[in-house]
Design an enzyme around this catalytic site. Structure first.
Site, short mmCIF file in Angstrom:
data_model
loop_
_atom_site.label_atom_id
_atom_site.label_comp_id
_atom_site.label_asym_id
_atom_site.label_seq_id
_atom_site.Cartn_x
_atom_site.Cartn_y
_atom_site.Cartn_z
N THR A 1 -5.98 4.06 -4.68
CA THR A 1 -6.18 4.91 -3.45
C THR A 1 -4.51 5.15 -3.12
O THR A 1 -4.24 6.52 -2.78
CB THR A 1 -6.99 4.00 -2.22
N VAL B 1 2.51 -3.60 6.38
CA VAL B 1 1.86 -3.90 7.58
C VAL B 1 1.80 -2.63 8.59
O VAL B 1 2.55 -1.72 8.61
CB VAL B 1 3.19 -4.82 8.57
N ILE C 1 2.62 3.29 9.87
CA ILE C 1 3.60 3.10 11.18
C ILE C 1 4.77 2.53 11.04
O ILE C 1 4.69 1.45 10.21
CB ILE C 1 2.63 2.14 12.01
N LYS D 1 -0.65 -9.93 7.62
CA LYS D 1 0.37 -8.96 8.43
C LYS D 1 1.03 -9.66 9.52
O LYS D 1 2.24 -9.61 9.82
CB LYS D 1 -0.61 -7.89 8.79
N1 LIG Z 1 -5.77 1.37 0.99
C1 LIG Z 1 -5.13 1.20 2.22
O1 LIG Z 1 -5.48 1.86 2.92
C2 LIG Z 1 -3.80 0.51 2.22
C3 LIG Z 1 -3.79 -0.51 1.12
N2 LIG Z 1 -2.56 -1.36 1.26
C4 LIG Z 1 -2.09 -2.18 0.09
O2 LIG Z 1 -1.79 -1.17 -1.19
C5 LIG Z 1 -2.20 -1.97 -2.29
C6 LIG Z 1 -3.00 -0.97 -3.24
O3 LIG Z 1 -4.28 -0.84 -2.37
P1 LIG Z 1 -5.30 0.49 -2.82
O4 LIG Z 1 -4.50 1.63 -3.36
O5 LIG Z 1 -6.16 0.63 -1.61
O6 LIG Z 1 -6.37 -0.26 -4.13
P2 LIG Z 1 -7.08 0.19 -5.11
O7 LIG Z 1 -8.04 -0.91 -5.37
O8 LIG Z 1 -7.67 1.68 -4.83
O9 LIG Z 1 -6.06 0.46 -6.26
C7 LIG Z 1 -5.34 -0.52 -6.99
C8 LIG Z 1 -4.84 -0.04 -8.13
O10 LIG Z 1 -4.19 -1.09 -8.99
C9 LIG Z 1 -5.15 -1.41 -10.23
N3 LIG Z 1 -4.96 -2.77 -10.47
C10 LIG Z 1 -5.53 -3.72 -9.67
N4 LIG Z 1 -5.80 -4.98 -10.29
C11 LIG Z 1 -5.12 -4.76 -11.43
C12 LIG Z 1 -4.45 -5.62 -12.49
N5 LIG Z 1 -4.83 -6.91 -12.46
N6 LIG Z 1 -3.94 -5.15 -13.41
C13 LIG Z 1 -3.60 -3.83 -13.76
N7 LIG Z 1 -3.86 -2.72 -12.48
C14 LIG Z 1 -4.51 -3.35 -11.60
C15 LIG Z 1 -6.36 -0.76 -10.09
O11 LIG Z 1 -6.71 -0.40 -11.25
P3 LIG Z 1 -8.30 0.22 -11.54
O12 LIG Z 1 -8.16 1.60 -11.37
O13 LIG Z 1 -8.30 -0.16 -13.18
O14 LIG Z 1 -9.09 -0.61 -10.97
C16 LIG Z 1 -5.72 0.60 -9.24
O15 LIG Z 1 -5.48 1.60 -9.97
C17 LIG Z 1 -2.80 -3.07 -1.98
O16 LIG Z 1 -1.72 -4.21 -1.93
C18 LIG Z 1 -3.44 -3.08 -0.48
O17 LIG Z 1 -3.59 -4.10 0.10
C19 LIG Z 1 -1.57 -1.42 2.20
C20 LIG Z 1 -1.96 -0.57 3.29
C21 LIG Z 1 -3.10 0.20 3.38
N1 LIG Z 2 -7.49 -2.89 4.22
C1 LIG Z 2 -6.30 -2.71 5.13
C2 LIG Z 2 -5.54 -1.51 4.46
C3 LIG Z 2 -4.21 -1.37 5.07
O1 LIG Z 2 -3.48 -2.38 5.25
C4 LIG Z 2 -6.90 -2.09 6.42
O2 LIG Z 2 -8.02 -1.79 6.64
O3 LIG Z 2 -5.98 -2.05 7.22
NA NA Z 3 4.16 0.18 7.94
#
Ligand SMILES: NC(=O)C1=CN([C@@H]2O[C@H](COP(=O)(O)OP(=O)(O)OC[C@H]3O[C@@H](n4cnc5c(N)ncnc54)[C@H](OP(=O)(O)O)[C@@H]3O)[C@@H](O)[C@H]2O)C=CC1
Ligand SMILES: N[C@@H](CC=O)C(=O)O
Ligand code: NA
Length: 431
Positions: A20, A137, A141, A210
């Site tokens: 995402t 975090v 923001i 956080k």
């Molecule tokens: N979504 C949000 O609103 C927010 C997210 N975050 C943080 O950002 C990070 C990513 O979140 P988000 O994008 O939502 O997560 P997603 O689950 O959408 O994406 C994670 C990606 O990492 C890959 N992945 C996960 N585990 C592994 C692994 N073991 N080896 C290789 N690739 C892996 C996944 O692969 P595959 O496609 O194959 O599953 C996918 O492409 C997290 O740390 C989350 O806490 C922080 C703030 C906001």
């Molecule tokens: N899962 C978290 C993503 C951002 O940190 C949230 O809902 O706030």
């Molecule tokens: Na921030």
């Protein structure tokens, strides 16, 4: 005419996790390449994107030819590694490999920073590279940077806010649209707000991570995840939401970090907030954080706390900073870890309780209930009685008291003959 300066070589970026957030980061790195190059002073080149399954179609923004399953080889050739996989392993090992190889790291991984921050900071320090985590975090923001840098000359005394978008979205949908908990959670997942395992959101673990990060930065000492008291929202019922509305309050999941003379407390739990408080107006996946500092006074930070594009904005900001250091020199802040306030247990936190109960409908009951509060030195501020068919409904709001006394009061109420059932206990915050 003077000689045109030769352009600096590109800063090589490796991205781990095109999900995402990751896919939005790649889109912006590509679409905004010219502006970003001008801001950094050198072009940014994506040298590869690590994914588990390289054959999966990941949409128009992820060029297939950049996908690789060999994360270690990719990390070894990068100047900047952007970790957006989430989870502890393999993210931790890959970040340590990146740092050991001389790359700076940008991550959005609050679970990892909260659990292994000290190890990552020390490795980055030893290798003289940057470790940035603004997106970890409160999403978009700017909060990590203000606490870590802008307020570095002040003394932060309190942080209070909404730092999880998923739970705010769920509680908001339950409050404003009367939606069921499960339906609201599903929507939050579809909108890309929730963690891969949404238990981390609804049980408060994401907000606790956080809170640990913010408290560590704010109080200049290590606050471990285990030091954060944590309660989620999975036990909140439609009745709690309705009862809150009847008293002109809303339920929010709050993170609170406080420094008093006795030490530091850090906690995450649902709380009743007055409808007039600015936090009550924080809707959907938005976050809002209040900071009190000795010289600055009160500050408020508000914006989108989750979602691919807003979170990518914070990641891009970090990429520009660390890439600029790679291209033209400089270094971001190190860990500040010199203070030694005692981290106190939840029992020591000062809070207020709202206790909703069913009591026997007979004379003397109110006096018996009041006596329990008095025994534990807990003052009652408001009593609200609701007639019922078999029992009377009673909602008591207390004055501020230590959590240990409030908890002891509720335990004794549960055992009291006058009380048929303690239906719910919620803290009241934000006053
Ligand atoms: N979504 C949000 O609103 C927010 C997210 N975050 C943080 O950002 C990070 C990513 O979140 P988000 O994008 O939502 O997560 P997603 O689950 O959408 O994406 C994670 C990606 O990492 C890959 N992945 C996960 N585990 C592994 C692994 N073991 N080896 C290789 N690739 C892996 C996944 O692969 P595959 O496609 O194959 O599953 C996918 O492409 C997290 O740390 C989350 O806490 C922080 C703030 C906001
Ligand atoms: N899962 C978290 C993503 C951002 O940190 C949230 O809902 O706030
Ligand atoms: Na921030």
């Amino acid at each position: 005419m003077g000689a045109v300066p030769s352009p600096l070589p590109p800063v090589k970026i490796a991205l781990l996790g095109p999900g995402t957030v990751g896919s939005e980061v790649v889109r912006l790195l590509t679409q905004e390449a010219e502006d970003l190059a001008a801001r950094v002073g050198a072009p940014l080149e994506i040298v590869g994107i690590h994914a588990r399954d390289t054959s999966k179609d990941r949409g128009p923004h992820i060029p297939r030819e950049l996908l690789t399953s060999d994360a270690s080889a990719l990390v070894a050739q990068a100047d900047v590694v952007v970790e957006l996989m989430g989870g502890i392993e393999p993210a931790r090992t890959l970040i340590l490999e990146a740092i050991a190889g001389g790359a700076s790291v940008v991550t959005a991984n609050k679970a990892l920073v909260a659990a292994h921050g000290p190890e990552l900071y020390e490795a980055a320090d030893a290798a003289n590279v940057d470790l940035y985590f603004e997106a970890a975090v409160a999403g978009a923001i700017p909060l990590v940077r203000p606490v870590r840098e802008s307020l570095a000359g002040d003394h932060i005394t309190r942080i209070l806010g909404i730092v999880n978008g998923t739970t705010n979205y769920i509680l908001d949908e339950m409050t404003r649209r009367g939606l069921d908990y499960d339906v609201a959670l599903r929507q939050a997942q579809e909108l890309g707000y929730a963690e891969a395992d949404p238990t981390a959101d609804v049980e408060g673990h994401d907000a606790a991570a956080k809170a640990a990060i913010l408290a560590s930065l704010a109080f200049h000492q290590r606050v471990a995840l285990a030091d954060v008291y944590c309660e989620g929202i999975s036990a909140i019922t439609a009745d709690d939401v309705i009862a809150a509305r009847e008293t002109r309050q809303v339920i929010k999941l709050l993170a609170i970090a406080e420094r008093t003379e006795g030490g530091v407390t850090v906690r995450v739990h649902p709380a009743l907030v007055s409808e007039d408080h600015p936090l009550a107006g924080v809707h959907g996946a938005f976050n809002a954080v209040f900071i009190e500092a000795e010289s600055a006074g009160g500050l408020m930070f508000y914006g989108q706390g989750a979602g691919g594009t807003p979170t990518a904005s914070a990641v891009l900001g970090d990429i520009v900073s660390v890439a600029r250091h790679k291209a033209i020199g400089g270094k971001g802040p190190r860990e500040s870890n010199y203070a030694a306030h005692e981290v106190l247990p939840m029992d020591a936190a000062l809070t207020r309780y709202s206790v909703r109960m069913a009591v026997e409908d007979r004379p003397g009951v109110l006096a018996a209930v009041a006596a329990v509060f008095q025994k534990h030195d807990v003052g009652i501020e408001i009593v609200r009685q609701v007639p019922g068919q078999t029992h009377a409904g009673l909602i008591l709001s207390t004055y501020a008291a230590p959590e240990r006394d409030l908890r002891a009061t509720v335990e004794e109420l549960r055992a009291s003959d006058a009380v048929a059932e303690v239906k719910s206990v919620l803290r009241i915050e934000g006053e």
